[in-house]
Design a protein around this motif. Structure first.
Motif, PDB file in Angstrom:
ATOM      1  N   CYS A 130      10.323 -15.097  21.559  1.00  0.00           N
ATOM      2  CA  CYS A 130       8.904 -15.392  21.676  1.00  0.00           C
ATOM      3  C   CYS A 130       8.481 -14.809  23.019  1.00  0.00           C
ATOM      4  O   CYS A 130       8.904 -15.279  24.069  1.00  0.00           O
ATOM      5  CB  CYS A 130       8.646 -16.893  21.629  1.00  0.00           C
ATOM      6  SG  CYS A 130       6.894 -17.288  21.805  1.00  0.00           S
ATOM      7  N   SER A 141       5.313 -14.861  17.488  1.00  0.00           N
ATOM      8  CA  SER A 141       4.210 -15.142  18.406  1.00  0.00           C
ATOM      9  C   SER A 141       4.318 -16.583  18.904  1.00  0.00           C
ATOM     10  O   SER A 141       4.989 -17.427  18.302  1.00  0.00           O
ATOM     11  CB  SER A 141       2.873 -14.946  17.698  1.00  0.00           C
ATOM     12  OG  SER A 141       2.681 -15.970  16.740  1.00  0.00           O
ATOM     13  N   ALA A 142       3.634 -16.857  19.995  1.00  0.00           N
ATOM     14  CA  ALA A 142       3.603 -18.226  20.519  1.00  0.00           C
ATOM     15  C   ALA A 142       2.963 -19.163  19.505  1.00  0.00           C
ATOM     16  O   ALA A 142       3.384 -20.312  19.361  1.00  0.00           O
ATOM     17  CB  ALA A 142       2.841 -18.255  21.843  1.00  0.00           C
ATOM     18  N   ASP A 143       1.960 -18.675  18.775  1.00  0.00           N
ATOM     19  CA  ASP A 143       1.310 -19.499  17.746  1.00  0.00           C
ATOM     20  C   ASP A 143       2.300 -19.895  16.655  1.00  0.00           C
ATOM     21  O   ASP A 143       2.323 -21.051  16.220  1.00  0.00           O
ATOM     22  CB  ASP A 143       0.126 -18.762  17.121  1.00  0.00           C
ATOM     23  CG  ASP A 143      -1.046 -18.635  18.075  1.00  0.00           C
ATOM     24  OD1 ASP A 143      -1.133 -19.436  19.032  1.00  0.00           O
ATOM     25  OD2 ASP A 143      -1.870 -17.727  17.860  1.00  0.00           O
ATOM     26  N   ASP A 144       3.120 -18.939  16.215  1.00  0.00           N
ATOM     27  CA  ASP A 144       4.116 -19.253  15.186  1.00  0.00           C
ATOM     28  C   ASP A 144       5.153 -20.239  15.702  1.00  0.00           C
ATOM     29  O   ASP A 144       5.611 -21.112  14.971  1.00  0.00           O
ATOM     30  CB  ASP A 144       4.808 -17.989  14.695  1.00  0.00           C
ATOM     31  CG  ASP A 144       3.907 -17.121  13.833  1.00  0.00           C
ATOM     32  OD1 ASP A 144       2.887 -17.646  13.328  1.00  0.00           O
ATOM     33  OD2 ASP A 144       4.212 -15.927  13.679  1.00  0.00           O
ATOM     34  N   LEU A 193       4.647 -22.564  17.954  1.00  0.00           N
ATOM     35  CA  LEU A 193       4.016 -23.878  18.003  1.00  0.00           C
ATOM     36  C   LEU A 193       3.848 -24.476  16.612  1.00  0.00           C
ATOM     37  O   LEU A 193       3.980 -25.689  16.428  1.00  0.00           O
ATOM     38  CB  LEU A 193       2.665 -23.796  18.708  1.00  0.00           C
ATOM     39  CG  LEU A 193       2.738 -23.493  20.205  1.00  0.00           C
ATOM     40  CD1 LEU A 193       1.338 -23.254  20.763  1.00  0.00           C
ATOM     41  CD2 LEU A 193       3.447 -24.598  20.943  1.00  0.00           C
ATOM     42  N   LYS A 194       3.560 -23.631  15.615  1.00  0.00           N
ATOM     43  CA  LYS A 194       3.425 -24.123  14.241  1.00  0.00           C
ATOM     44  C   LYS A 194       4.732 -24.712  13.734  1.00  0.00           C
ATOM     45  O   LYS A 194       4.739 -25.630  12.925  1.00  0.00           O
ATOM     46  CB  LYS A 194       2.998 -22.989  13.308  1.00  0.00           C
ATOM     47  CG  LYS A 194       1.571 -22.568  13.455  1.00  0.00           C
ATOM     48  CD  LYS A 194       1.281 -21.402  12.527  1.00  0.00           C
ATOM     49  CE  LYS A 194      -0.028 -20.749  12.881  1.00  0.00           C
ATOM     50  NZ  LYS A 194      -0.240 -19.505  12.131  1.00  0.00           N
ATOM     51  N   ASP A 195       5.841 -24.166  14.207  1.00  0.00           N
ATOM     52  CA  ASP A 195       7.158 -24.590  13.739  1.00  0.00           C
ATOM     53  C   ASP A 195       7.733 -25.735  14.577  1.00  0.00           C
ATOM     54  O   ASP A 195       8.798 -26.246  14.286  1.00  0.00           O
ATOM     55  CB  ASP A 195       8.122 -23.401  13.762  1.00  0.00           C
ATOM     56  CG  ASP A 195       9.371 -23.686  12.972  1.00  0.00           C
ATOM     57  OD1 ASP A 195      10.440 -23.840  13.594  1.00  0.00           O
ATOM     58  OD2 ASP A 195       9.284 -23.775  11.737  1.00  0.00           O
ATOM     59  N   GLU A 196       7.009 -26.156  15.596  1.00  0.00           N
ATOM     60  CA  GLU A 196       7.498 -27.190  16.497  1.00  0.00           C
ATOM     61  C   GLU A 196       7.899 -28.455  15.734  1.00  0.00           C
ATOM     62  O   GLU A 196       7.178 -28.920  14.856  1.00  0.00           O
ATOM     63  CB  GLU A 196       6.394 -27.546  17.513  1.00  0.00           C
ATOM     64  CG  GLU A 196       6.870 -28.444  18.624  1.00  0.00           C
ATOM     65  CD  GLU A 196       5.775 -28.673  19.649  1.00  0.00           C
ATOM     66  OE1 GLU A 196       6.113 -29.113  20.744  1.00  0.00           O
ATOM     67  OE2 GLU A 196       4.596 -28.427  19.351  1.00  0.00           O
ATOM     68  N   PRO A 230       5.239 -14.271  24.836  1.00  0.00           N
ATOM     69  CA  PRO A 230       3.804 -14.549  24.768  1.00  0.00           C
ATOM     70  C   PRO A 230       2.921 -13.666  25.647  1.00  0.00           C
ATOM     71  O   PRO A 230       1.747 -13.511  25.371  1.00  0.00           O
ATOM     72  CB  PRO A 230       3.703 -16.007  25.203  1.00  0.00           C
ATOM     73  CG  PRO A 230       4.921 -16.252  26.012  1.00  0.00           C
ATOM     74  CD  PRO A 230       5.985 -15.355  25.451  1.00  0.00           C
ATOM     75  N   LYS A 231       3.481 -13.089  26.712  1.00  0.00           N
ATOM     76  CA  LYS A 231       2.664 -12.265  27.612  1.00  0.00           C
ATOM     77  C   LYS A 231       3.316 -10.909  27.823  1.00  0.00           C
ATOM     78  O   LYS A 231       3.825 -10.606  28.902  1.00  0.00           O
ATOM     79  CB  LYS A 231       2.496 -12.964  28.964  1.00  0.00           C
ATOM     80  CG  LYS A 231       1.614 -14.164  28.959  1.00  0.00           C
ATOM     81  CD  LYS A 231       1.465 -14.667  30.378  1.00  0.00           C
ATOM     82  CE  LYS A 231       0.461 -15.789  30.453  1.00  0.00           C
ATOM     83  NZ  LYS A 231       0.295 -16.249  31.838  1.00  0.00           N
TER      84      LYS A 231
END
Length: 65
Positions: free
Chosen positions: A25, A51-54, A56-59, A27-28
């Protein structure tokens, strides 16, 4: 200080060589040649980037540390 992103990319590359399946991951992302080279190496080893979004979705599902 600094170079933590590069260190993580190098660690993922080493883990792949030792038989693990790392996922990155990043992110930047930066456009510096050193990082571009490391990303190219990781992609050529077929290391997955998410991605960071993915992430977080899997958290909470336990798929990523």
């Amino acid at each position: 200080p600094g170079n933590n992103g590069g260190d993580g990319l190098v660690a993922a590359r080493h883990l792949k060589h030792f038989g693990y399946k790392p996922t990155i991951c990043y992110p930047k992302p930066t456009d510096k040649p050193l990082y571009n080279g490391l990303v190219t190496q990781c992609r050529s080893l077929q290391i997955e980037f998410i991605s960071a979004d993915d992430l977080l979705k899997d958290e909470g599902n336990g798929n990523y540390l």
